[in-house]
Design a protein around this motif. Sequence first.
Motif, PDB file in Angstrom:
ATOM      1  N   LYS A 133      59.009  50.120  39.162  1.00 53.39           N
ATOM      2  CA  LYS A 133      58.635  48.749  39.537  1.00 53.39           C
ATOM      3  C   LYS A 133      57.598  48.158  38.584  1.00 53.39           C
ATOM      4  CE  LYS A 133      59.278  49.969  44.410  1.00 53.39           C
ATOM      5  NZ  LYS A 133      58.574  50.186  45.693  1.00 53.39           N
ATOM      6  N   ARG A 134      57.038  48.992  37.702  1.00 53.22           N
ATOM      7  CA  ARG A 134      55.960  48.548  36.824  1.00 53.22           C
ATOM      8  C   ARG A 134      56.478  47.581  35.765  1.00 53.22           C
ATOM      9  NH1 ARG A 134      54.675  48.397  32.122  1.00 53.22           N
ATOM     10  NH2 ARG A 134      56.603  49.522  31.626  1.00 53.22           N
ATOM     11  N   ILE A 135      55.749  46.496  35.565  1.00 50.41           N
ATOM     12  CA  ILE A 135      55.994  45.598  34.437  1.00 50.41           C
ATOM     13  C   ILE A 135      54.650  45.219  33.834  1.00 50.41           C
ATOM     14  CG2 ILE A 135      58.126  44.621  35.388  1.00 50.41           C
ATOM     15  CD1 ILE A 135      56.455  42.071  36.014  1.00 50.41           C
ATOM     16  N   ASN A 136      54.679  44.704  32.621  1.00 52.35           N
ATOM     17  CA  ASN A 136      53.478  44.139  32.006  1.00 52.35           C
ATOM     18  C   ASN A 136      53.434  42.670  32.385  1.00 52.35           C
ATOM     19  OD1 ASN A 136      51.142  44.341  30.311  1.00 52.35           O
ATOM     20  ND2 ASN A 136      52.277  43.205  28.750  1.00 52.35           N
ATOM     21  N   ALA A 137      52.687  42.346  33.433  1.00 47.42           N
ATOM     22  CA  ALA A 137      52.694  40.999  34.006  1.00 47.42           C
ATOM     23  C   ALA A 137      52.043  40.003  33.048  1.00 47.42           C
ATOM     24  CB  ALA A 137      51.957  40.998  35.329  1.00 47.42           C
ATOM     25  N   ARG A 138      52.572  38.804  33.011  1.00 44.19           N
ATOM     26  CA  ARG A 138      52.002  37.722  32.200  1.00 44.19           C
ATOM     27  C   ARG A 138      51.797  36.487  33.053  1.00 44.19           C
ATOM     28  NH1 ARG A 138      49.452  39.896  28.116  1.00 44.19           N
ATOM     29  NH2 ARG A 138      50.778  40.969  26.602  1.00 44.19           N
ATOM     30  N   GLY A 139      50.797  35.704  32.687  1.00 42.16           N
ATOM     31  CA  GLY A 139      50.538  34.467  33.409  1.00 42.16           C
ATOM     32  C   GLY A 139      49.077  34.357  33.808  1.00 42.16           C
ATOM     33  N   ILE A 140      48.805  33.379  34.669  1.00 39.23           N
ATOM     34  CA  ILE A 140      47.452  33.141  35.159  1.00 39.23           C
ATOM     35  C   ILE A 140      47.235  33.949  36.433  1.00 39.23           C
ATOM     36  CG2 ILE A 140      45.813  31.396  35.952  1.00 39.23           C
ATOM     37  CD1 ILE A 140      46.604  31.174  32.996  1.00 39.23           C
ATOM     38  N   PHE A 141      46.102  34.629  36.493  1.00 43.43           N
ATOM     39  CA  PHE A 141      45.784  35.442  37.662  1.00 43.43           C
ATOM     40  C   PHE A 141      45.134  34.588  38.752  1.00 43.43           C
ATOM     41  CE2 PHE A 141      45.866  38.517  34.203  1.00 43.43           C
ATOM     42  CZ  PHE A 141      46.541  39.589  34.767  1.00 43.43           C
ATOM     43  N   TYR A 142      45.446  34.934  39.997  1.00 42.07           N
ATOM     44  CA  TYR A 142      44.711  34.359  41.115  1.00 42.07           C
ATOM     45  C   TYR A 142      43.278  34.892  41.099  1.00 42.07           C
ATOM     46  CZ  TYR A 142      49.268  32.976  43.018  1.00 42.07           C
ATOM     47  OH  TYR A 142      50.505  32.421  43.201  1.00 42.07           O
ATOM     48  N   SER A 143      42.424  34.290  41.889  1.00 36.23           N
ATOM     49  CA  SER A 143      41.007  34.666  41.875  1.00 36.23           C
ATOM     50  C   SER A 143      40.690  35.844  42.790  1.00 36.23           C
ATOM     51  CB  SER A 143      40.146  33.465  42.281  1.00 36.23           C
ATOM     52  OG  SER A 143      40.500  33.015  43.574  1.00 36.23           O
ATOM     53  N   ASP A 144      41.693  36.397  43.464  1.00 40.38           N
ATOM     54  CA  ASP A 144      41.466  37.521  44.383  1.00 40.38           C
ATOM     55  C   ASP A 144      40.674  38.635  43.696  1.00 40.38           C
ATOM     56  OD1 ASP A 144      43.867  35.993  44.876  1.00 40.38           O
ATOM     57  OD2 ASP A 144      44.251  37.327  46.563  1.00 40.38           O
ATOM     58  N   THR A 145      39.636  39.088  44.346  1.00 39.72           N
ATOM     59  CA  THR A 145      38.783  40.134  43.793  1.00 39.72           C
ATOM     60  C   THR A 145      39.351  41.511  44.112  1.00 39.72           C
ATOM     61  OG1 THR A 145      36.829  38.733  44.064  1.00 39.72           O
ATOM     62  CG2 THR A 145      36.452  41.108  43.821  1.00 39.72           C
ATOM     63  N   VAL A 146      39.383  42.360  43.112  1.00 39.63           N
ATOM     64  CA  VAL A 146      39.847  43.734  43.334  1.00 39.63           C
ATOM     65  C   VAL A 146      38.766  44.460  44.137  1.00 39.63           C
ATOM     66  CG1 VAL A 146      40.618  45.879  42.263  1.00 39.63           C
ATOM     67  CG2 VAL A 146      41.066  43.670  41.131  1.00 39.63           C
ATOM     68  N   PRO A 147      39.123  45.024  45.294  1.00 39.51           N
ATOM     69  CA  PRO A 147      38.106  45.658  46.160  1.00 39.51           C
ATOM     70  C   PRO A 147      37.392  46.819  45.469  1.00 39.51           C
ATOM     71  CG  PRO A 147      40.173  45.358  47.354  1.00 39.51           C
ATOM     72  CD  PRO A 147      40.460  45.060  45.911  1.00 39.51           C
ATOM     73  N   ARG A 148      36.105  46.908  45.689  1.00 38.68           N
ATOM     74  CA  ARG A 148      35.313  47.971  45.076  1.00 38.68           C
ATOM     75  C   ARG A 148      35.754  49.347  45.570  1.00 38.68           C
ATOM     76  NH1 ARG A 148      32.753  49.341  40.691  1.00 38.68           N
ATOM     77  NH2 ARG A 148      32.245  47.115  40.562  1.00 38.68           N
ATOM     78  N   ASN A 149      36.144  49.449  46.838  1.00 38.09           N
ATOM     79  CA  ASN A 149      36.573  50.764  47.329  1.00 38.09           C
ATOM     80  C   ASN A 149      37.860  51.219  46.646  1.00 38.09           C
ATOM     81  OD1 ASN A 149      38.110  48.802  48.755  1.00 38.09           O
ATOM     82  ND2 ASN A 149      38.545  50.289  50.370  1.00 38.09           N
ATOM     83  N   LEU A 150      38.719  50.276  46.237  1.00 38.20           N
ATOM     84  CA  LEU A 150      39.923  50.644  45.499  1.00 38.20           C
ATOM     85  C   LEU A 150      39.540  51.195  44.127  1.00 38.20           C
ATOM     86  CD1 LEU A 150      42.976  50.778  45.150  1.00 38.20           C
ATOM     87  CD2 LEU A 150      42.935  48.389  44.383  1.00 38.20           C
ATOM     88  N   LEU A 151      38.585  50.553  43.463  1.00 39.06           N
ATOM     89  CA  LEU A 151      38.129  51.055  42.163  1.00 39.06           C
ATOM     90  C   LEU A 151      37.542  52.463  42.298  1.00 39.06           C
ATOM     91  CD1 LEU A 151      36.383  47.919  40.585  1.00 39.06           C
ATOM     92  CD2 LEU A 151      38.764  48.642  40.421  1.00 39.06           C
ATOM     93  N   ASN A 152      36.785  52.679  43.353  1.00 42.19           N
ATOM     94  CA  ASN A 152      36.205  54.008  43.563  1.00 42.19           C
ATOM     95  C   ASN A 152      37.291  55.050  43.795  1.00 42.19           C
ATOM     96  OD1 ASN A 152      33.633  52.909  43.329  1.00 42.19           O
ATOM     97  ND2 ASN A 152      33.352  52.679  45.534  1.00 42.19           N
ATOM     98  N   ASN A 153      38.303  54.678  44.586  1.00 41.28           N
ATOM     99  CA  ASN A 153      39.385  55.622  44.874  1.00 41.28           C
ATOM    100  C   ASN A 153      40.189  55.945  43.621  1.00 41.28           C
ATOM    101  OD1 ASN A 153      38.693  55.732  47.572  1.00 41.28           O
ATOM    102  ND2 ASN A 153      40.177  54.189  48.217  1.00 41.28           N
TER     103      ASN A 153
END
Length: 346
Positions: A133-153
Amino acid sequence: MRPNYQPWEIKIDDFPQRESLSSQIRFVLQYAILAPSTHNSQPWLFKINKSECEIYYDPKLALPEADSKMRDLYISMGCCLENLILAANYFNIFNSIIYGSFDKKEQVAVIKFKLYTGNINNKYEKIINTIPKRINARGIFYSDTVPRNLLNNIFFTTKDYLVDGINIHWVTDKNKITDLALLTADGLKIAYLKPSFRREMSSWINNNLTKKKDGIPGYALKMPLILSFIFPKLVRWFNLGNFLSKKNYASLSSAPLVVIITAENENPIIWTKVGRLAERLMLEFNSFNWQTSIFVAALEMGDLYKKVQNIIDNTNQIPQFLFAVGKVNCLHKATPRHELTKKIIS
């Protein structure tokens, strides 16, 4: 194999449980060929020998203008290796990996496999189901913040990849992301000044209806149908650096997170390990429905990488790979792939 089978349609249920180890290695190699590569060049070659698979790069697919140091080629090979190892771990047939140096300079690694025992490792199920399912996505990103707990995991999941002086940097400060986007734009302007770079680049861009199994289709660059037929010629004969730099700046500067992988030293083995880490990180984000987009111009052109070092806390480590993370509307379909049979050598 199912009739009219396409590389991206691989399913774990098709694993040949009752066939030879060689057949099982061929099966997991179908995950390997779905890895990202510079210009979708797919530089990998595989040689199966009983319980081993030797991994080579194809020297004809090196990119002297876009990748003069061959760093991106080895990173692409690392992404390929990571997909292969993840799939082999799921089916419990992975044994070990050996990195170079080898007698043949094109050889990157040897992966050793073990007999399938009928047991799978469910720990890897989500991640290998993400590979197709992986692709190299292109375009403008929404402003949704990546959760800090996801980064930690994700950091915890990938901490064993942080060897040989390799490190991960999360960049969330919008001013720093804007600076990285400006450096990316500068890198593209530098690259497109060179006619030789433009010639090489144009040869890897295809129209939206292409039957080619490698290269970048226009749709992967968010290009309308008619423009996709004209664009390769425009790239070849005109300096589109300013235009493309603005597009890339707009995309990267909108991202809520930029991930940079650095290393203390540079060599093919380090680059290959960076590729393994990069692929695992991108797949982890993708498995949680966060898209990823690769931007390396600021790392490849001239001394711009030194300015990247200043942005990431004045590190002395060398930036090796950079990608953005976020959510993008209207994702394009996957880019083409050569069938596995075209990549197996005797």
